[in-house]
Write an enzyme that holds these catalytic residues in place. Sequence first.
Site, PDB file in Angstrom:
ATOM      1  N   TYR A 468       0.853  -1.182   0.000  1.00 10.94           N
ATOM      2  CA  TYR A 468       0.000   0.000   0.000  1.00 10.94           C
ATOM      3  C   TYR A 468       0.892   1.236   0.000  1.00 10.94           C
ATOM      4  CZ  TYR A 468      -4.105  -2.869   1.044  1.00 10.94           C
ATOM      5  OH  TYR A 468      -5.116  -3.775   0.984  1.00 10.94           O
ATOM      6  N   TYR A 502      -0.793 -10.318  -1.035  1.00 10.01           N
ATOM      7  CA  TYR A 502       0.330  -9.678  -0.355  1.00 10.01           C
ATOM      8  C   TYR A 502       0.413 -10.163   1.088  1.00 10.01           C
ATOM      9  CZ  TYR A 502      -3.212  -6.653   1.791  1.00 10.01           C
ATOM     10  OH  TYR A 502      -4.296  -6.179   2.486  1.00 10.01           O
ATOM     11  N   ARG A 523      -2.617 -12.277   2.406  1.00 18.90           N
ATOM     12  CA  ARG A 523      -4.009 -11.951   2.147  1.00 18.90           C
ATOM     13  C   ARG A 523      -4.334 -12.253   0.694  1.00 18.90           C
ATOM     14  NH1 ARG A 523      -7.840  -7.942   3.892  1.00 18.90           N
ATOM     15  NH2 ARG A 523      -8.891  -9.944   3.541  1.00 18.90           N
ATOM     16  N   HIS A 526      -7.411  -8.258  -3.302  1.00 16.07           N
ATOM     17  CA  HIS A 526      -8.712  -7.609  -3.112  1.00 16.07           C
ATOM     18  C   HIS A 526      -8.589  -6.097  -3.262  1.00 16.07           C
ATOM     19  CE1 HIS A 526      -6.685  -7.552   0.814  1.00 16.07           C
ATOM     20  NE2 HIS A 526      -7.274  -6.377   0.990  1.00 16.07           N
ATOM     21  N   HIS A 528     -10.431  -2.622  -1.517  1.00 18.05           N
ATOM     22  CA  HIS A 528     -11.257  -2.169  -0.398  1.00 18.05           C
ATOM     23  C   HIS A 528     -12.265  -1.108  -0.862  1.00 18.05           C
ATOM     24  CE1 HIS A 528      -8.866  -3.815   3.022  1.00 18.05           C
ATOM     25  NE2 HIS A 528      -7.850  -3.704   2.161  1.00 18.05           N
TER      26      HIS A 528
END
Length: 582
Positions: A468, A502, A523, A526, A528
């Site tokens: 991120y 990730y 994870r 995806h 969010h």
Amino acid sequence: MTSFSYAANPVRVVFGSLDTLGAEADRLGLGRVLLIGRPRHGDRAAAALGPRLAARFEDATMHTPVDVTERALKVVADNDVDGVVAIGGGSSTGLAKAIALRTGLPQLIVPTTYAGSELTSVLGETADGRKTTQRTPQVRPETVLYDVGLTLELPVPVSAASGLNALAHAVEARYAPDANPMTDLLAAEATRLLTGALPRIAADPSDVDARTDALRGAWLAGTCLDAVKMGLHHRLCHHLGGKFGLPHAETHAVLLPYVMARQGLDDAGAVFELAASLPIPHSLAELGLTEADVEGEPEADLLRTALHGTRPALPPSLKALTRQVVDSFAGAPDRVRLLLTDLVETLHGYAIRTDLTQDEWEYAIGFLTRAGHLTTDTRQEFILLSDTLGVSSVVDVLTNSRTPDTTPSAVLGPFYVDGPPETPQGADLADGLPGTPLSADIRVVDTSDVPVADAIVDVWQSNEDGFYDVQLPDVDGPVLRARFRTDADGRLRFRTIVPSAYPIPADGPVGLMLDAVGRHPYRAPHVHFMIAKPGYRTLITQLFVAGGEYLDSDTVFGVKDGLIVDFTEGLDFTFRISGSDA
């Protein structure tokens, strides 16, 4: 598989009012009833029976002496009795059973104490100073009628002794050789009800809820005793009671924690503390027994300890400490008190059940301290801990399962940043970053499929390497993160890249925990979304890439089937949100 057998207790159990006694007698076809019981409750029972009453017997005696039974049998014969109603404690019940054994007459029992013998096929009788016990279906009553109102005036010392007598039935079932999963459940619930009720009854004898819990606990405990063989506790109590004429309930109450300690039960200390808090005898000497009496008796060492009220060395009971902490929340608002009370009871229970060591406690404190030191505005180690333990998903499900017609929710995650820049429709969130291009066409509607215009939609995701923007110190400003508003049709469009699987940050205490238990930190891929508008419930969710890695082992347990979407031809999805009063 462990083999076991269990036969359900066939006794009809009614929790209700003494006023229904006549109807219950009719159900058994009784027209000429012998009523056993003293006038205090017997007179009300007689009125409820009305013309069905044929005779009364008021001399039921503790330990069921055979000579008393013979006198009652004469009353039965002289009055052409076709059934027995007993109201009172264990003495009345015992006499009714003794009559049934010899005549086959049906029994309807109305207990006024917590004896519990009304549920069993056990009968103890005394003759010539010797008590003998037998088990036979012939003495099991047909119906038991419980009326909590009949126990409200039961003196606290009698209530306490009778309640511990009932507790002994549940305890005995725990170490019986023929215990089974059903008796384990019954015993656990009986223990919970009785140990919780007796202190409340001692504090307020008129507490109807406490009396109800005690009576229900006695019922379950008696059911336990009927299903298993009696063990050491009952053998000792019946032997001493018959030989020395000791009071039945008080003998059980005194001996119970000593027998529990002998059997190695881990809550023996708690029962010692419970008994010590109640106004009952706490030693066999208080019941009139002497050193000479116990000499040569079975389990003489145990009896000698109980004779003097000498508590054996046991692990400490921590219930008093837990109660002290819980009581300190008495002035808190209701919801705060509930949350803190349950938290403390759960934490204390965890420490006790796991026998937590000082070193383990210190490690846990250090773990939380390290999590705190790592946490910043852009790194939330505590959310990671909550996520990886599944707590975040539990709260998410509890919060959002109340609106089943909406899009499923998902955890917020540790990388949300409040107040991302508002971005025009059609913008490219990737801003030139490498990755597989993805076009998104999103609609937001309510549960009636009406478009929701002007909803604020925050979007954030990882790059193709699984990072991120807040994890990349060289990135200037928000990337792969934006805030949109839906148009008049509830639609928004933007461009981005396909997200990658990730690892969550694993360089802190949460990563060490995952390593220690052999779990991966990854994870599933995806994007969010957070969708909000005044008058609607805010939806926090994620859309997962169909066919992506780790869908079945997402490390924060966030994947839901309804959120797995095909990203192959672009991201085309409709979110359903509900009004805030849903």
